[in-house]
Design an enzyme around this catalytic site. Sequence first.
Site, PDB file in Angstrom:
ATOM      1  N   GLY A  48      41.589  43.085  64.039  1.00  0.00           N
ATOM      2  CA  GLY A  48      42.464  43.152  65.367  1.00  0.00           C
ATOM      3  C   GLY A  48      43.583  43.886  65.341  1.00  0.00           C
ATOM      4  N   ARG A 333      28.489  38.252  43.981  1.00  0.00           N
ATOM      5  CA  ARG A 333      29.013  37.072  44.061  1.00  0.00           C
ATOM      6  C   ARG A 333      27.935  35.911  44.269  1.00  0.00           C
ATOM      7  NH1 ARG A 333      34.006  38.668  47.939  1.00  0.00           N
ATOM      8  NH2 ARG A 333      34.975  39.889  46.537  1.00  0.00           N
TER       9      ARG A 333
END
Lengths: 640, 214
Positions: A48, A333
């Site tokens: 953003g 992960r």
Amino acid sequence: MSSNQLDSKVPSGPLANKWDKHRFDMKLVNPSNKRKYTILMVGSGLAGGSAAASLAELGYNVKCFCFQDSPRRAHSIAAQGGINAAKNYQNDGDSIFRLFYDTIKGGDFRSREANVYRLSQVSVNIIDQCVAQGVPFAREYGGLLDNRSFGGAQVSRTFYARGQTGQQLLLGAYSALSRQIGLGNVEMYPRTEMLDLVLVDGHAKGIVIRDLVTGEISSYSGDTVVLGTGGYGRVFYLSTNAMGCNVTAAYRAHKRGAFFANPCYTQIHPTCIPVAGEHQSKLTLMSESLRNDGRVWVPKKAGDKRPANQIPENERDYYLERKYPSFGNLAPRDISSRSAKEACDAGLGVGDSGRGVYLDFADAIGRLGQNVIKERYGNLFEMYQRITDDNPYDVPMRIYPASHYTMGGLWVDYNLMSNVPGLHVIGEANFSDHGANRLGASALMQGLADGYFVLPYTIADYLARVGAQNISTDRQEFKDAEQQAKEKTAKLISINGKRTAESFHRELGRIVWDNCGMARNEAGLKKALHLIPELREQFWADLNVTGESGSLNQSLETAGRVADFMEFAELLCQDALHREESCGGHFREEYQSDEGEAVRNDKDFTYVAAWEHKGVGSPAALHKEELEFENVKLATRSYK
Amino acid sequence: MLDIVNEELAKTDIEPIHFDHDCREGICGMCSLVINGVPHGPQAATTACQLHMRSFKDGDAIYIEPFRARAFPVIKDTIVDRSAFDRIMQAGGFVSVNTGGTPDANAIAIPKTASESAMDSAACIGCGACVAACKNGSAMLFVGAKVSQFADLPQGQPEKTARAKAMVAQMDTEGFGNCSNYSECEAVCPKDIKVSVIAKMNREYLSATVKTLS
């Protein structure tokens, strides 16, 4: 369930030329017309903040909203390890195609090829941009940039700034944003939370917000709305996300028609500090970069309670190195997390709770000396010691997986626009680039790619097509949405029950973690789908929000966010139940090999599941985007 | 700890104590509590969210207050308004480069010592403890850290004069005080920013004003 096909609007032509071709095919807004358009940007993190700055530089009017007291505090700041880019500065065989391939494979072949390729292409520009802003990346003695390796890659392509890479990149974007605020091109609204999306003739043209200081609910209109509001990892309650992270903006857009894609792809990060007690509200991540030098192990014998240094080498199981010899401790992960869970389920876990494994630096300290380790990870070691009171230079760290990132998010096409025209979604809030599992150091890359180098191009295509409309917030659509937001807020306050939102959130998190966490199965998911609506009913009957709505009220803020998690959790479990395969962060126990590895079902599930809201408590409707792989071969992911 | 107090307060229908907090990892800079008279509490180089109860003894009384400074008005309970910091950043805390068109990241070699020194300053989390600790309510550690970061890097050079002047001017406008060299700011800084950044800022500011005069 219907299954309408979604159009991803991926350009035709060879992979490497798609973005270039598309940039030519898209419409432009000419420089003097840009000022006629207003862009509402919700969120000020890496995606953003960078988008707001870049769009303002181009000449658009930007209004940017964040719930924190300053855009500098968005949770992107907490990212530690680094940012990937296919610079090949290390001369070790990296290329745009290799980064693309690693990301597709890391995502377990559940992401869109064209998006990922574009991401890899612009990754190199991001590093240039950040250096020009004065981001102090780590350097070699010769003055050039240093790199390290991260999980799921066999090249060193990760740029870093000590253990504070996210902070430095966010402050870079924040400085660019600050410059535009100072110039009057961006109006910044901190301590402001989005409560609803306003549609005008089916297009996203406004938002309803609550001023968190005065409590006032009002609305803003614009020509397009952009959500860069992060992920939904706090659905598990305990996570590495900040306390304020929430799904509210994305979920309320979902209720207004935006499809939510692949919510079941959640990332449980392998290296976090284990849970210590009942009152804990938050878990802390230890950067994956530690796995460059730390070795993960558990005792070979169940229930071995000897201190780590008294367990001889031959009684230790370095299980990642054993199971995945070529990637070892740098296995991706999802795989590392699941292996830790398996070890602990088998009674091999360490620490008082038995939910922990060792991450041991003794070898690295012996090989490189304590000073080198300190230079590489000093602040992480300090952080660990501060939290656990153990000194990791002397005793191995104890780590355990925790909710960290969410790959799912609002569905977007190649232009980062959702199925609701005019609603763009960037960064972690969209679903686009990571498939079923994100590789380390790729979140920062995607956030900044979307904000600096993708959205500023693609947003023009939408704006040029619809033209500047100068919509007034006096319209009925705005009044209605405001009214609904006010009623919902009033209702939260008026229940006057006995329990805090926090306690409901904790209970919800336990249901979701137990049944839709690192491993899922049909029975557990069905149980969760039964328990969640029950808890939601209690929430709306027995919630206690103190204070009033017309002023700063943190318990009201929490209650509003928990209310959305109460509904969203059901969608998450519905998606997890429907996806009858194991892939990436979504591991269904029914679908695994004899060795316990994930088994995908490419024949039936090579698609994006995008869900349409059909009312609270009603099952969402499924829309599909079939994924086509023209440039990589679907293969079983192997890190052995 | 405050979570538990607040949970208990809510049970008795008393409005909880409002306090700013977010990441709980010591990096977002949202925490703004004065604990037993010291911003962020008794443990050095630690934010309030990372301060554990084991730092206190059983039965200790703990006093919690907001950050106090003229430029940080209190909003509610312990929550203060630190937007003055944002406005200082807006005045000059940036390198004026637009997105795109930047040279290759390795085009300019930067000595490791310079980039490490820039990183030491860039570690500032903008929490404002330095201001709260200063009897003058001075923001010089905060501003000095940003000015120093850019002064250490080649990318910061083209605007160094304008930056130092603009940030200092905004700092004065916001009502932050001056520095009397007590170094309380350094003592409470959760990120160990050194007062040498203030010296560097003064040097930059002086050279900027002299340049403008000549």
